[in-house]
Design an enzyme around this catalytic site. Structure first.
Site, PDB file in Angstrom:
ATOM      1  N   MET A  74       4.271  -2.504   0.060  1.00 51.13           N
ATOM      2  CA  MET A  74       3.695  -1.669   1.111  1.00 51.13           C
ATOM      3  C   MET A  74       2.206  -1.436   0.837  1.00 51.13           C
ATOM      4  SD  MET A  74       6.649   0.887   2.394  1.00 51.13           S
ATOM      5  CE  MET A  74       6.467   2.132   1.142  1.00 51.13           C
TER       6      MET A  74
ATOM      7  N   ASP B  96      12.456   0.791  -8.610  1.00 57.42           N
ATOM      8  CA  ASP B  96      13.294   1.158  -7.469  1.00 57.42           C
ATOM      9  C   ASP B  96      14.655   0.485  -7.672  1.00 57.42           C
ATOM     10  OD1 ASP B  96      11.232   2.568  -5.665  1.00 57.42           O
ATOM     11  OD2 ASP B  96      10.225   0.747  -6.307  1.00 57.42           O
TER      12      ASP B  96
ATOM     13  N   HIS C 263       2.822  -3.594  -8.962  1.00 59.30           N
ATOM     14  CA  HIS C 263       2.879  -4.673  -7.967  1.00 59.30           C
ATOM     15  C   HIS C 263       2.305  -5.970  -8.562  1.00 59.30           C
ATOM     16  CE1 HIS C 263       2.279  -1.065  -5.198  1.00 59.30           C
ATOM     17  NE2 HIS C 263       3.406  -1.560  -4.751  1.00 59.30           N
TER      18      HIS C 263
ATOM     19  N   GLY D 260      10.801  -4.566  -8.244  1.00 59.89           N
ATOM     20  CA  GLY D 260      10.670  -3.780  -9.470  1.00 59.89           C
ATOM     21  C   GLY D 260      11.930  -2.994  -9.774  1.00 59.89           C
TER      22      GLY D 260
ATOM     23  N   GLU E  91      -0.832  -1.845 -10.888  1.00 64.67           N
ATOM     24  CA  GLU E  91      -0.403  -2.828 -11.892  1.00 64.67           C
ATOM     25  C   GLU E  91       1.086  -3.189 -11.772  1.00 64.67           C
ATOM     26  OE1 GLU E  91      -1.656  -4.810 -14.437  1.00 64.67           O
ATOM     27  OE2 GLU E  91      -3.522  -4.437 -13.382  1.00 64.67           O
TER      28      GLU E  91
END
Ligand code: AMP
Length: 283
Positions: free
Chosen positions: A27, A148, A34, A145, A32
């Site tokens: 989003m 989540d 991402h 990731g 870092e």
């Protein structure tokens, strides 16, 4: 690096790609965490596609969709430096054309507990947009990731149920030096709230120590200790503290195998989620 804003153009570009395609859905407001996904995608794929789309349908009516941080120019600079090939940044009408009704939903406790309970409709928004991205970009592998953790598992289930031929990779959480998990929402925290937010990684660390060092097996003891630590921080409000099976995300009584400690805590108006794997000592 090419920036694409329409589904038709993205499909055409995908048609011209040969070899492995890696997709990193985001989003934006990149950090870092991402970029660690983009680096892995770069190392493993011939073509790296990063989507930047603040997905309106995964925000509840009283959530932060309007305020969510957006800075596409900065994101593009960071992605160029990481060697991304394509940035897919569509406006909302491209993903949700008028009359849109193509919802994709995962049912059952995996999607209905925890985040599913506290953010009704959230995962329906996530699975709908990710299914659409998977159909348009047709990646061999997509990168998510562990930060989540529930989303990662819900997306894996969605891809299996929809028979989408994509491998969903889960990568470790990237943290600030003091332990706070990186998140675009950390930008909302005032300096005092930023300090208060450290109860989240501290509660995870406490749970890990109890299980891995002290040999505690009762999930209830870990939950209570984590809750107590968080309650000592006056700015923090608990949504949930859960000790769950890492596959099904069902609540555990006994930690006799690896378990996930999952936290959702509000610090002022900012909601933070984080998790840690608890690995019990062998008897
Ligand atoms: P978002 O932009 O928040 O939708 O996140 C896009 C992707 O980055 C998701 O797969 C997240 O799980 C992942 N991500 C977010 N924060 C982190 C982090 N601190 N470490 C690793 N991955 C992350």
């Amino acid at each position: 690096m090419k920036v694409i804003t329409t589904v038709a153009e993205m499909e055409a570009e995908r048609g011209r790609m040969n070899g492995g395609v890696g997709l990193v859905p985001t989003m934006g407001a990149l950090h870092e965490g991402h970029l660690s996904l983009v680096r892995r995608a770069r190392a493993e794929s011939d073509h790296v596609v990063v989507s930047v789309f603040v997905n309106p349908t995964q925000f509840g009516p009283s959530e932060d969709f309007a305020a969510y941080p957006r800075d596409l120019d900065r994101d593009l600079r960071l992605l160029e430096d990481e060697g991304a090939d394509i940035v897919f940044a569509p406006p909302a009408e491209e993903i949700y054309p008028p009359g849109f009704d193509d919802w994709v939903e995962v049912r059952g406790p995996l999607a209905e507990r925890l985040e599913g309970e506290f953010r009704p409709g959230h995962f329906r928004g996530v699975t709908t947009v990710v299914a659409r991205l998977f159909r348009v970009v047709r990646p061999q592998r997509a990168y998510f990731g562990e930060k989540d953790a529930q989303q990662l598992r819900v997306v894996r289930r969605m891809a299996a149920e929809q028979r989408l031929p994509v491998e969903v990779a889960g990568l470790p959480t990237v943290r600030e030096p003091d332990g706070l998990a990186m998140s675009s929402r950390n930008a909302y925290l005032s300096p005092e709230e930023r300090r208060a937010a450290l109860v989240v990684p501290r509660a995870l660390e406490l749970g890990r120590r109890m299980v891995e060092v002290d040999g505690v097996r009762e999930a209830a003891a870990v939950r209570s200790a984590a809750e107590e630590l968080i309650r000592r921080e006056p700015r923090a409000r608990i949504d949930y503290v859960s000790v769950s099976d890492p596959e099904t995300l069902e609540e555990l009584c006994e930690i006799d195998r690896p378990a996930l400690l999952l936290l959702a805590v509000r610090i002022g108006a900012t909601r933070l989620i984080d998790n840690a794997m608890l690995l019990p000592r062998s008897p």
